[in-house]
Design a protein around this motif. Sequence first.
Motif, PDB file in Angstrom:
ATOM      1  N   MET A 290      14.315  -6.335 -34.053  1.00  0.00           N
ATOM      2  CA  MET A 290      13.553  -7.363 -34.259  1.00  0.00           C
ATOM      3  C   MET A 290      13.891  -8.379 -33.538  1.00  0.00           C
ATOM      4  SD  MET A 290      10.463  -6.796 -35.731  1.00  0.00           S
ATOM      5  CE  MET A 290       9.550  -5.237 -36.813  1.00  0.00           C
TER       6      MET A 290
ATOM      7  N   LEU B 144      13.545  -8.374 -29.908  1.00  0.00           N
ATOM      8  CA  LEU B 144      12.046  -8.398 -29.631  1.00  0.00           C
ATOM      9  C   LEU B 144      11.668  -9.777 -29.694  1.00  0.00           C
ATOM     10  CD1 LEU B 144       9.555  -7.379 -28.916  1.00  0.00           C
ATOM     11  CD2 LEU B 144       8.962  -7.118 -31.380  1.00  0.00           C
ATOM     12  N   GLN B 145      12.054 -10.487 -30.838  1.00  0.00           N
ATOM     13  CA  GLN B 145      11.955 -11.913 -30.879  1.00  0.00           C
ATOM     14  C   GLN B 145      12.507 -12.991 -29.869  1.00  0.00           C
ATOM     15  OE1 GLN B 145      12.846 -13.758 -34.621  1.00  0.00           O
ATOM     16  NE2 GLN B 145      12.768 -15.868 -33.790  1.00  0.00           N
TER      17      GLN B 145
ATOM     18  N   PHE C 170       7.291 -16.706 -35.776  1.00  0.00           N
ATOM     19  CA  PHE C 170       7.778 -15.334 -35.999  1.00  0.00           C
ATOM     20  C   PHE C 170       8.094 -15.076 -37.238  1.00  0.00           C
ATOM     21  CE2 PHE C 170       8.406 -14.617 -31.396  1.00  0.00           C
ATOM     22  CZ  PHE C 170       8.430 -13.299 -31.143  1.00  0.00           C
TER      23      PHE C 170
ATOM     24  N   LEU D 270       4.808 -13.890 -38.542  1.00  0.00           N
ATOM     25  CA  LEU D 270       4.516 -12.556 -37.899  1.00  0.00           C
ATOM     26  C   LEU D 270       5.507 -11.289 -38.523  1.00  0.00           C
ATOM     27  CD1 LEU D 270       4.521 -13.423 -34.135  1.00  0.00           C
ATOM     28  CD2 LEU D 270       2.736 -12.407 -35.697  1.00  0.00           C
ATOM     29  N   GLN D 271       6.464 -11.562 -39.141  1.00  0.00           N
ATOM     30  CA  GLN D 271       7.240 -10.644 -39.920  1.00  0.00           C
ATOM     31  C   GLN D 271       6.449 -10.242 -41.095  1.00  0.00           C
ATOM     32  OE1 GLN D 271      11.681 -11.558 -40.246  1.00  0.00           O
ATOM     33  NE2 GLN D 271      11.269 -12.888 -38.502  1.00  0.00           N
TER      34      GLN D 271
ATOM     35  N   LEU E  17       4.404  -6.682 -35.680  1.00  0.00           N
ATOM     36  CA  LEU E  17       5.425  -6.661 -34.577  1.00  0.00           C
ATOM     37  C   LEU E  17       5.721  -5.317 -34.181  1.00  0.00           C
ATOM     38  CD1 LEU E  17       8.001  -9.524 -35.737  1.00  0.00           C
ATOM     39  CD2 LEU E  17       6.191  -9.451 -33.847  1.00  0.00           C
ATOM     40  N   SER E  18       5.391  -4.246 -35.014  1.00  0.00           N
ATOM     41  CA  SER E  18       5.349  -2.809 -34.524  1.00  0.00           C
ATOM     42  C   SER E  18       4.244  -2.201 -33.982  1.00  0.00           C
ATOM     43  CB  SER E  18       5.937  -2.119 -35.661  1.00  0.00           C
ATOM     44  OG  SER E  18       7.278  -2.287 -36.214  1.00  0.00           O
TER      45      SER E  18
ATOM     46  N   THR F  37       3.189  -6.122 -26.705  1.00  0.00           N
ATOM     47  CA  THR F  37       3.956  -7.408 -26.326  1.00  0.00           C
ATOM     48  C   THR F  37       3.322  -8.334 -25.867  1.00  0.00           C
ATOM     49  OG1 THR F  37       5.930  -5.838 -26.304  1.00  0.00           O
ATOM     50  CG2 THR F  37       5.984  -7.980 -25.301  1.00  0.00           C
TER      51      THR F  37
ATOM     52  N   ILE G   2       1.155 -10.268 -28.237  1.00  0.00           N
ATOM     53  CA  ILE G   2       1.815 -11.083 -29.129  1.00  0.00           C
ATOM     54  C   ILE G   2       2.321 -12.432 -28.184  1.00  0.00           C
ATOM     55  CG2 ILE G   2       4.000 -11.382 -30.244  1.00  0.00           C
ATOM     56  CD1 ILE G   2       4.105  -8.273 -30.851  1.00  0.00           C
TER      57      ILE G   2
END
Length: 307
Positions: free
Chosen positions: A5, A8-9, A44, A47-48, A59-60, A64, A67
């Motif tokens: 994560m 990705l962030q 973010f 978003l979590q 996020l999963s 991409t 987002i």
Amino acid sequence: MSNEMALLQKDITDHVSGKLSELESTGLNFPPNYNPQNALKSAFFKLQETKDRKDNPALSVCTTDSIANALLDMVVQGLSPAKTQCYFIVYGNTLKLNRSYFGTQAVLKRLKGVKDIWANVIYDADEFVMAIEKGKEVLIKHETKFENRDGGIKGVYCIIEKEDGAQELTVMTKKEVEAAWSQSKTGQSVHKKFPQEMAKRTVINRAAKNIINTSDDSDLLIEAINNTTDSEFEPSERKHVDEAEIVQDEVDQNANQRVLDFDTIPEERVVPTKVREVEPIYEEVSKGTDEEQGRLFDSLAEMEPNF
């Protein structure tokens, strides 16, 4: 936060920040005291906590690119989730940015010539008088009492005050408001629970349309505003009385589609996802279970606590 994560962030933030630098060089300006990097960090964090209808992390599930585009639209408009000005919703594998009541007010105040904007509810027992002067709707009188708030809603109106002192009035009847709600991707559960505030939000969006699309402000800002507004409605379900408005809505919808040219993020840094059928997360809420309705309410209520 897991390593995946975190990576990705970082990747998405780097891409969005790089795009913002390009846009700033072409004239994009941010509101005073607005820090894009702080807004991205706040986003973010939210978003979590954001999940789809099946309780999968956004996020999963989300692509991409979607987002990154949602975050870019957020920053271009100068919005921050920390101030409850916007929130994120998952539609299938796509992340969309939605503005709150406060967010739309903040965005409109950024437009040149706009001094202030507000909305009021017209209750059944209120005395409301309007007129047409030189072809424009004008508020003559609105008298209400505190106890009227416990009655039904007759309508709602919005006033946009210009810097030159002129005022733009937009009025919607109860039926017009409900018709707008019927087009929403999120269904009507929240609208029915908090009709006053959601009615204000609806009429502000209606009033904003003419101001936004006739503004000479940055095309980037206008495009981001329209993208966010369009994401809330189903184009195939739009039912407007004025046929010309139907045509214009379709033009606006198709003209404001933008896919950013983000480089492909390395596969090893993308959170693994399984192939999913694209389905709207918020279809007609009344068809869902009590648990699903409750989750929708909690999600939106958290973002707009003043309801």
